[in-house]
Design a protein around this motif. Structure first.
Motif, PDB file in Angstrom:
ATOM      1  N   ASN A  59       0.847  -1.189   0.000  1.00  0.00           N
ATOM      2  CA  ASN A  59       0.000   0.000   0.000  1.00  0.00           C
ATOM      3  C   ASN A  59       0.887   1.246   0.000  1.00  0.00           C
ATOM      4  N   PRO A  60       0.848   2.080  -1.037  1.00  0.00           N
ATOM      5  CA  PRO A  60       1.740   3.242  -1.107  1.00  0.00           C
ATOM      6  C   PRO A  60       1.515   4.245   0.015  1.00  0.00           C
ATOM      7  N   ARG A  61       0.416   4.128   0.742  1.00  0.00           N
ATOM      8  CA  ARG A  61       0.183   5.008   1.898  1.00  0.00           C
ATOM      9  C   ARG A  61       1.239   4.783   2.977  1.00  0.00           C
ATOM     10  N   VAL A  62       1.761   3.538   3.077  1.00  0.00           N
ATOM     11  CA  VAL A  62       2.672   3.213   4.187  1.00  0.00           C
ATOM     12  C   VAL A  62       3.883   2.368   3.762  1.00  0.00           C
ATOM     13  N   ASP A  63       3.974   2.006   2.492  1.00  0.00           N
ATOM     14  CA  ASP A  63       5.017   1.082   2.026  1.00  0.00           C
ATOM     15  C   ASP A  63       5.737   1.713   0.836  1.00  0.00           C
ATOM     16  N   TRP A  64       7.072   1.619   0.819  1.00  0.00           N
ATOM     17  CA  TRP A  64       7.845   2.148  -0.301  1.00  0.00           C
ATOM     18  C   TRP A  64       7.525   1.421  -1.604  1.00  0.00           C
ATOM     19  N   GLY A  65       7.032   0.185  -1.517  1.00  0.00           N
ATOM     20  CA  GLY A  65       6.655  -0.548  -2.727  1.00  0.00           C
ATOM     21  C   GLY A  65       7.834  -1.059  -3.536  1.00  0.00           C
ATOM     22  N   PHE A  66       8.925  -1.398  -2.856  1.00  0.00           N
ATOM     23  CA  PHE A  66      10.099  -1.909  -3.554  1.00  0.00           C
ATOM     24  C   PHE A  66       9.843  -3.300  -4.130  1.00  0.00           C
ATOM     25  N   LYS A  67      10.627  -3.647  -5.142  1.00  0.00           N
ATOM     26  CA  LYS A  67      10.686  -5.004  -5.680  1.00  0.00           C
ATOM     27  C   LYS A  67      12.139  -5.371  -5.912  1.00  0.00           C
ATOM     28  N   THR A  68      12.441  -6.642  -5.760  1.00  0.00           N
ATOM     29  CA  THR A  68      13.803  -7.087  -6.023  1.00  0.00           C
ATOM     30  C   THR A  68      14.006  -7.248  -7.525  1.00  0.00           C
ATOM     31  N   ALA A  69      15.264  -7.226  -7.914  1.00  0.00           N
ATOM     32  CA  ALA A  69      15.598  -7.602  -9.279  1.00  0.00           C
ATOM     33  C   ALA A  69      15.362  -9.096  -9.441  1.00  0.00           C
ATOM     34  N   PRO A  70      15.116  -9.584 -10.655  1.00  0.00           N
ATOM     35  CA  PRO A  70      14.981 -11.035 -10.861  1.00  0.00           C
ATOM     36  C   PRO A  70      16.199 -11.760 -10.288  1.00  0.00           C
ATOM     37  N   ASP A  71      15.941 -12.809  -9.539  1.00  0.00           N
ATOM     38  CA  ASP A  71      16.994 -13.480  -8.779  1.00  0.00           C
ATOM     39  C   ASP A  71      17.152 -14.918  -9.261  1.00  0.00           C
ATOM     40  N   ASP A  72      18.363 -15.282  -9.647  1.00  0.00           N
ATOM     41  CA  ASP A  72      18.618 -16.640 -10.128  1.00  0.00           C
ATOM     42  C   ASP A  72      18.254 -17.685  -9.084  1.00  0.00           C
ATOM     43  N   GLY A  73      18.501 -17.359  -7.794  1.00  0.00           N
ATOM     44  CA  GLY A  73      18.194 -18.311  -6.730  1.00  0.00           C
ATOM     45  C   GLY A  73      16.719 -18.590  -6.576  1.00  0.00           C
ATOM     46  N   LEU A  74      15.897 -17.689  -7.100  1.00  0.00           N
ATOM     47  CA  LEU A  74      14.440 -17.856  -7.064  1.00  0.00           C
ATOM     48  C   LEU A  74      13.915 -18.248  -8.439  1.00  0.00           C
ATOM     49  N   ASN A  75      14.787 -18.861  -9.234  1.00  0.00           N
ATOM     50  CA  ASN A  75      14.426 -19.300 -10.583  1.00  0.00           C
ATOM     51  C   ASN A  75      13.928 -18.136 -11.436  1.00  0.00           C
ATOM     52  N   GLY A  76      14.602 -16.976 -11.240  1.00  0.00           N
ATOM     53  CA  GLY A  76      14.311 -15.801 -12.054  1.00  0.00           C
ATOM     54  C   GLY A  76      13.172 -14.933 -11.557  1.00  0.00           C
ATOM     55  N   ARG A  77      12.598 -15.283 -10.423  1.00  0.00           N
ATOM     56  CA  ARG A  77      11.473 -14.499  -9.911  1.00  0.00           C
ATOM     57  C   ARG A  77      11.940 -13.189  -9.268  1.00  0.00           C
ATOM     58  N   SER A  78      11.038 -12.215  -9.263  1.00  0.00           N
ATOM     59  CA  SER A  78      11.222 -10.962  -8.540  1.00  0.00           C
ATOM     60  C   SER A  78      10.229 -10.946  -7.385  1.00  0.00           C
ATOM     61  N   LEU A  79      10.629 -10.379  -6.240  1.00  0.00           N
ATOM     62  CA  LEU A  79       9.776 -10.370  -5.054  1.00  0.00           C
ATOM     63  C   LEU A  79       9.336  -8.967  -4.696  1.00  0.00           C
ATOM     64  N   VAL A  80       8.137  -8.854  -4.155  1.00  0.00           N
ATOM     65  CA  VAL A  80       7.728  -7.637  -3.470  1.00  0.00           C
ATOM     66  C   VAL A  80       8.584  -7.528  -2.206  1.00  0.00           C
ATOM     67  N   TYR A  81       9.090  -6.324  -1.936  1.00  0.00           N
ATOM     68  CA  TYR A  81      10.058  -6.142  -0.845  1.00  0.00           C
ATOM     69  C   TYR A  81       9.596  -4.994   0.059  1.00  0.00           C
ATOM     70  N   PRO A  82       8.636  -5.256   0.953  1.00  0.00           N
ATOM     71  CA  PRO A  82       8.043  -4.184   1.748  1.00  0.00           C
ATOM     72  C   PRO A  82       9.050  -3.496   2.671  1.00  0.00           C
ATOM     73  N   ARG A  83       8.942  -2.182   2.749  1.00  0.00           N
ATOM     74  CA  ARG A  83       9.689  -1.342   3.694  1.00  0.00           C
ATOM     75  C   ARG A  83       8.766  -0.204   4.103  1.00  0.00           C
ATOM     76  N   GLY A  84       8.699   0.069   5.392  1.00  0.00           N
ATOM     77  CA  GLY A  84       7.762   1.061   5.878  1.00  0.00           C
ATOM     78  C   GLY A  84       8.092   2.475   5.442  1.00  0.00           C
ATOM     79  N   LYS A  85       7.152   3.129   4.789  1.00  0.00           N
ATOM     80  CA  LYS A  85       7.255   4.544   4.442  1.00  0.00           C
ATOM     81  C   LYS A  85       6.166   5.272   5.218  1.00  0.00           C
ATOM     82  N   VAL A  86       6.430   5.444   6.515  1.00  0.00           N
ATOM     83  CA  VAL A  86       5.435   5.972   7.436  1.00  0.00           C
ATOM     84  C   VAL A  86       6.160   6.212   8.755  1.00  0.00           C
ATOM     85  N   LEU A  87       5.652   7.094   9.571  1.00  0.00           N
ATOM     86  CA  LEU A  87       6.225   7.295  10.878  1.00  0.00           C
ATOM     87  C   LEU A  87       6.203   5.962  11.632  1.00  0.00           C
TER      88      LEU A  87
END
Length: 537
Positions: A59-87
């Protein structure tokens, strides 16, 4: 340009560590403290209701909304990578689990040469913060800022899983936080009376009346401006208005394992080749900024079950949802009071390990991934992560724009040792589910699926079902060697008025959830800052 004045301490990032620093440093009425947060205030309803993490992640109200680059260890998948963008940062959207890690973690830091960071050194700082609901002894304390309570739930299915672990030789325990967390128990959580207890409630609100502390939200820092080799000022936007802050004393970076290295690189501190490629003129070469990224990769085996209540079924009807809501409204208990994971298990995938090397987060529910609906059949998830991964990734900027997310590449399962632990963790999970205590529930493996049996197949399966458990650390590694980013007093190498105080300084990842260690780092960092100021007086 708006001039925000001069301050003795400027803290960038009002997450867990930033809130602790703001409280402890502003205790001295003779210093001026400014706390900057790129996100908004924590007045969003779902921040405070424990189950609200489902509505905060992504949710952009409280989360930076990051994603990882495609990762070979995850068979090329990219992950949602939550980080708090809020007090409150990640303490406003995280799993609320109070977990210190193992004494071994901190003793290892001390063995790396970091005097003052051993278990006996950091335990008093864990206790300083703690307000434990039941214990006040040599390991725990009451009366601190950070409330720790037991969860207000009990699940037959999770109790059976705990019994199954005991049948395999994994003991039951009452306390994961005494230095050796081997065993099973319901997680203790940073909640109070059924509500999330984030860094704002714990540390910021008690300090809000102090005239020497100012908190600015929607304050996004663009770069550090250097004067005579020191941090002289910051350029930033405050609610879209170009602004400037003058640093009379120290600049404290507390933006976490993603934000702190990002700001350093935007300011010209890092690997010159990476900086030039991103369009940044190098100011100071520091090749390990953004390197050494460590994270706990959680594998999420799912098992269909019978003859037991699960969230999948409880939340599948409007009647069930109404009952869940009513229980929370009347008692502040039940599923809406749940942390994302309820039962914890620490175990060894091989007896040769000195201490537990994997952690389970067991849940009476299943879903394809966070943010998606629960599966339409009764099931449970036995998530398991390697506590001490050897794989190392990176976080690096790709443009000079502060609003462009950096490249996040964890490089999961790139180390051979991590592949072995992943395969063994899936095997251990299957043995637990096959134990006598689980037989009444007739577990049937749904993910990754029973056809994955060989070592190679299990590593592939781990890549298919693995995801972050939201514990990135170590991208501004603390150490005594010249290649480290900060020294043992958290000072940025080559600068006398910049420190990094957050999870990014961990030399190696702690053996468990990382919020409580981040509080400890900030508590200890605040004392160091005060001591150094006094020494200069």
């Amino acid at each position: 340009m708006r001039d925000l004045g001069a301050w003795d301490y400027v803290i960038v990032g009002a997450g867990t560590a930033g809130c602790v620093l703001a409280n402890r440093l502003s205790e001295d009425p003779d210093v001026r403290v400014l706390l900057l947060e790129a996100g908004k205030r924590d007045n969003y309803l779902w921040v405070h209701i424990p189950v609200g993490y489902l509505y905060c992640i992504g949710n952009p109200r409280v989360d930076w909304g990051f994603k990882t680059a495609p990762d070979d260890g995850l068979n090329g998948r990219s992950l949602v990578y939550p980080r708090g963008k809020v007090l409150g940062g990640c303490s406003s959207i995280n799993g609320m689990i109070y977990m210190r890690g193992q004494a071994r973690d901190y003793n290892h830091w001390r063995q790396l040469g970091l005097t003052g960071w051993g278990w006996d050194d950091v335990l008093p700082y864990f206790k300083k913060s703690e307000d434990h609901y039941a214990w006040d002894n040599e390991l725990h304390a009451q009366g601190g800022n950070l409330r720790v309570e037991k969860q207000r739930i009990n699940w037959e299915l999770l109790n059976a899983f705990r019994d199954a672990c005991e049948q395999l030789g994994i003991p039951k325990t009452e306390d994961f936080n005494g230095g050796d967390n081997l065993g099973s128990a319901y997680f203790q959580v940073t909640q109070k009376s059924g509500f999330r207890w984030n860094g704002v409630k714990a540390f910021l609100k008690p300090a809000q009346g102090r005239p020497n502390l100012q908190v600015l939200t929607e304050a996004h820092v663009s770069r550090i401006v250097f004067e005579d080799g020191r941090a002289g000022s910051l350029e930033l936007d405050v609610a879209g208005e170009a602004s400037k802050v003058t640093i009379d004393g120290e600049l404290l970076l507390s933006s976490g394992a993603i934000g702190s290295p990002q700001l350093l690189e935007l300011s010209g501190i890092g690997n010159p080749e990476i900086l030039k490629k991103a369009g940044i003129e190098p100011f100071r070469e520091m090749r390990n900024v953004g390197e050494n990224l460590q994270d706990h990769l959680q594998l999420r085996p799912v098992f269909k079950v019978k003859n037991a209540a699960t969230m999948n079924m409880m939340a599948s009807t409007w009647t069930g949802k109404a009952k869940i809501g009513l229980e929370y409204l009347l008692k502040r208990s039940g599923p809406m009071a749940m942390a994302p994971s309820q039962l914890g298990v620490f175990a060894k995938t091989d007896p040769s390990f000195e201490t537990a090397n994997v952690q389970y987060h067991v849940q009476p529910l299943s879903l394809p991934k966070f943010g998606e609906p629960l599966h339409p059949f009764p099931a449970m998830t036995a998530s398991v992560c390697n506590l001490r991964p050897e794989s190392r990734g990176h976080v690096h900027i790709t443009s000079p724009n502060k609003s462009d997310q950096p490249e996040i590449l964890p490089k999961y399962l790139s180390a051979e040792a991590d592949k072995r632990v992943a395969a063994d963790a899936i095997r251990l999970t299957r043995r637990i589910m096959a134990a006598p205590a689980m037989k009444p529930y007739q577990p049937e493996e749904f993910l990754p699926g029973p056809d994955y049996t060989s070592e190679e197949e299990l590593v592939t399966a781990a890549g298919n079902i693995g995801t972050t458990i939201f514990h990135p650390v170590s991208t501004c590694r603390m150490g005594v060697d010249e290649a480290s980013v900060v020294d043992g007093r958290l000072r940025l190498r080559g600068f006398d008025n910049i420190r990094v105080v957050d999870a990014s300084v961990m030399p190696t990842i702690s053996s468990g959830n990382t919020n409580a260690p981040t509080v400890m780092i900030a508590e200890k960092g605040a004392d160091m800052i005060k001591e150094d100021r006094k020494a200069l007086a």
